[in-house]
Design a protein around this motif. Structure first.
Motif, PDB file in Angstrom:
ATOM      1  N   LYS A 164     -16.558   3.638  -7.028  1.00  0.00           N
ATOM      2  CA  LYS A 164     -15.288   4.371  -7.035  1.00  0.00           C
ATOM      3  C   LYS A 164     -15.317   5.523  -8.034  1.00  0.00           C
ATOM      4  O   LYS A 164     -14.880   6.636  -7.728  1.00  0.00           O
ATOM      5  N   PRO A 222     -18.148  -4.964  -2.471  1.00  0.00           N
ATOM      6  CA  PRO A 222     -17.347  -3.929  -3.125  1.00  0.00           C
ATOM      7  C   PRO A 222     -16.194  -3.457  -2.244  1.00  0.00           C
ATOM      8  O   PRO A 222     -16.390  -3.160  -1.066  1.00  0.00           O
ATOM      9  N   GLN A 223     -15.001  -3.404  -2.802  1.00  0.00           N
ATOM     10  CA  GLN A 223     -13.839  -2.849  -2.105  1.00  0.00           C
ATOM     11  C   GLN A 223     -13.909  -1.341  -2.258  1.00  0.00           C
ATOM     12  O   GLN A 223     -13.544  -0.784  -3.290  1.00  0.00           O
ATOM     13  N   PHE A 224     -14.391  -0.710  -1.224  1.00  0.00           N
ATOM     14  CA  PHE A 224     -14.703   0.713  -1.319  1.00  0.00           C
ATOM     15  C   PHE A 224     -14.671   1.273   0.097  1.00  0.00           C
ATOM     16  O   PHE A 224     -15.072   0.589   1.043  1.00  0.00           O
ATOM     17  N   SER A 225     -14.180   2.478   0.232  1.00  0.00           N
ATOM     18  CA  SER A 225     -14.035   3.065   1.553  1.00  0.00           C
ATOM     19  C   SER A 225     -14.705   4.438   1.567  1.00  0.00           C
ATOM     20  O   SER A 225     -14.439   5.269   0.695  1.00  0.00           O
ATOM     21  N   HIS A 226     -15.573   4.679   2.538  1.00  0.00           N
ATOM     22  CA  HIS A 226     -16.300   5.943   2.560  1.00  0.00           C
ATOM     23  C   HIS A 226     -16.977   6.100   3.911  1.00  0.00           C
ATOM     24  O   HIS A 226     -17.575   5.152   4.419  1.00  0.00           O
TER      25      HIS A 226
END
Lengths: 335, 335
Positions: A285, A308-312
């Motif tokens: 992040k 991982p809480q991650f957006s991409h």
């Protein structure tokens, strides 16, 4: 269909991608040699700065495959290989084609120019994936044309993609995020990937000039972050942390010839050219706007733990097996 | 090195894997044809039961590549292709090699025997990845030898791995788990993979004879679970659920020619041969002892959400790009 121009330039590309990052500060390059009916003879890649270029490795292997002269296999330096080929080639390359992902170099750097070697050997056809737009080594295309060789430039998008890290570090820091995950995206709870993956990470640490890591990882894992698995150098470290308090007995602080910075921002990155980030959710992040490329080592195993809480939005560039794992280079599609 | 036996049998394997599952009840098979110096000429795969075998597709393409006779490209059925080749081959295959992942068939099934076609065309060398140990189509190796051809059997482990689903469904249910994930293992929160991946899943639904799904998924998603993207058949469904209460307006209950079972166990699976499981964490756990193979469609994108808490040791068997995603077949290593 095999036996086609597209097949051989893509084969050269694939071979080159396996050394992405490892050739720093040079570009990764792949080359393939075929006969005049486009039957495969050999390939070569550039593996590390200071060692022979892709074209030289491909020509060396082709010379052996055609002549079975084992002497050439003993030669390691570009100069020796060039000299040997000049003396012994007997025109065998005059009906051969060479496919190379990047314009052959045209200057005396650590190695003699590939353009002169190719012209001297007199290839039938030279197919270039992408021109070298931004360095002193360019000019190979013009040199070859002037010397009467049949040269084609494909200007292929995928050949330019291979060069993006190189094009970037020519002018600004090239930053990539290295992540190790289980099959189901778990990144915590101990060792995830295999020994071969670790060895490759150590090679990348040896080549990169700055390694960025999160403060929590340093406090919890107490790492050394060196390149011992390949007897390589320990890169400089930037610890991303609000607090400057660290136990200085943590091994990473005690490596010779290494600078360690602690900062709550990434300003230090601007002073480097080839920067690897290691970490998890927090670092993904924090570095999202900094990072265009992601290198993921993925184990085939499922594992319980946190992903991982991650957006991409990403796009796959290259993928291959490393030991039991799969390595994949991605590039961001967002913004 | 290319131009080697290993390279061509592996090329045939790779091409065959792309049709894993889609050839049911037949085995997936790949074939490659080279000249006598092992320069590539063509490849062929078996794509669907009732359509030409891999050898026939490879020979058809090789015939065209050598002769440029476009007539053969118009022929779709095995019988027509066999007849055309018998009439027109003029001995052009006598100095060619054929690599095939599985022993050529030796019986008149839906198509005429490949062994007779190969013998008639008189190949220089026939290299077989694995013998066909368990079906009435075997005997091709003996037939070719008896007819004086030079045949080699590699008995290669990876060729047997390709056949494991086929070997299994010959005697008991072959069960695989299909899972769609984001790059970081997230499996919930709406559509994850691309249209091409969905199309392939629909083809697998069309070919499989039972689809197993969890009760919660049925209640929440209210799916139809058909194969509309390929105009295929809707497979029978086993809903794994303790409660038998379902809203019968959920579309999956209203498909013609489909049986729907609801059970708190997997006994029904034993009555089928080719079984696909779709689901998430609950189904992964519930079917762990039932499932040896996993087919994962992975998007390149990171996504926030839940990844399945599940632990399992797997091994990658095959991987390729499908649209924007990556498809990978895994096999369990545990127990």
């Amino acid at each position: 269909m095999v036996n086609s121009q597209e097949y051989f330039i893509n084969l050269a590309l694939e071979k080159a991608w396996a050394y992405q990052g490892l050739t720093y500060p040079n570009p990764p390059v792949g080359a393939v040699i075929t006969d005049n009916q486009n039957n495969f003879i050999s390939y070569g890649v550039h593996k590390k700065a200071g060692t022979p270029h892709a074209e030289v490795n491909a020509i060396k292997q082709a010379f052996y495959n055609i002549t079975k002269d084992e002497e050439i296999l003993k030669l390691e330096s570009s100069n020796e290989i060039h000299d040997y080929l000049h003396a012994k080639h007997k025109g065998i390359f005059e009906d051969k084609n060479i496919y190379v992902t990047l314009e052959p170099c045209n200057h005396f750097g650590k190695t003699p120019p590939c353009s002169q070697l190719i012209a001297k050997l007199g290839f039938n056809r030279i197919v270039i994936g992408a021109l070298d737009t931004n360095r002193k080594a360019s000019g190979g295309f013009e040199y070859l044309k002037k010397n009467g060789l049949h040269v084609e430039v494909l200007d292929q998008y995928t050949c330019k993609e291979l060069l993006e890290p190189f094009s970037t570090w020519q002018k600004e820091p090239f930053v990539f995020f290295k992540l190790a995950m289980s099959n189901n995206g778990v990144i915590d709870g101990g060792v995830i990937t295999c020994k071969k993956s670790h060895e490759l990470v150590h090679k990348l640490r040896d080549r990169c000039d700055l390694l960025v890591i999160g403060g929590n990882t340093v406090r919890i894992d107490r790492p050394i972050l060196d390149a011992r698995l390949c007897d390589g150098k320990a890169p400089d470290i930037l610890i991303y942390s609000k607090s400057k308090e660290f136990d200085k007995d943590i091994p990473l602080f005690n490596m010779p010839n290494r600078k360690v910075f602690i900062a709550a921002n990434f300003d230090k990155v601007k002073e480097y050219k080839f920067v690897m980030i290691e970490g998890g959710e927090g670092m993904l992040k924090a570095t999202k706007s900094l990072t265009k490329h992601y290198l993921i080592f993925r184990s085939p195993n499922f594992k319980e733990g946190n992903s991982p809480q991650f957006s991409h939005k990403l796009k796959e560039l290259y993928s291959s097996i490393v030991g039991e794992d799969r390595l994949t280079w991605f590039k961001q599609l967002d913004g």
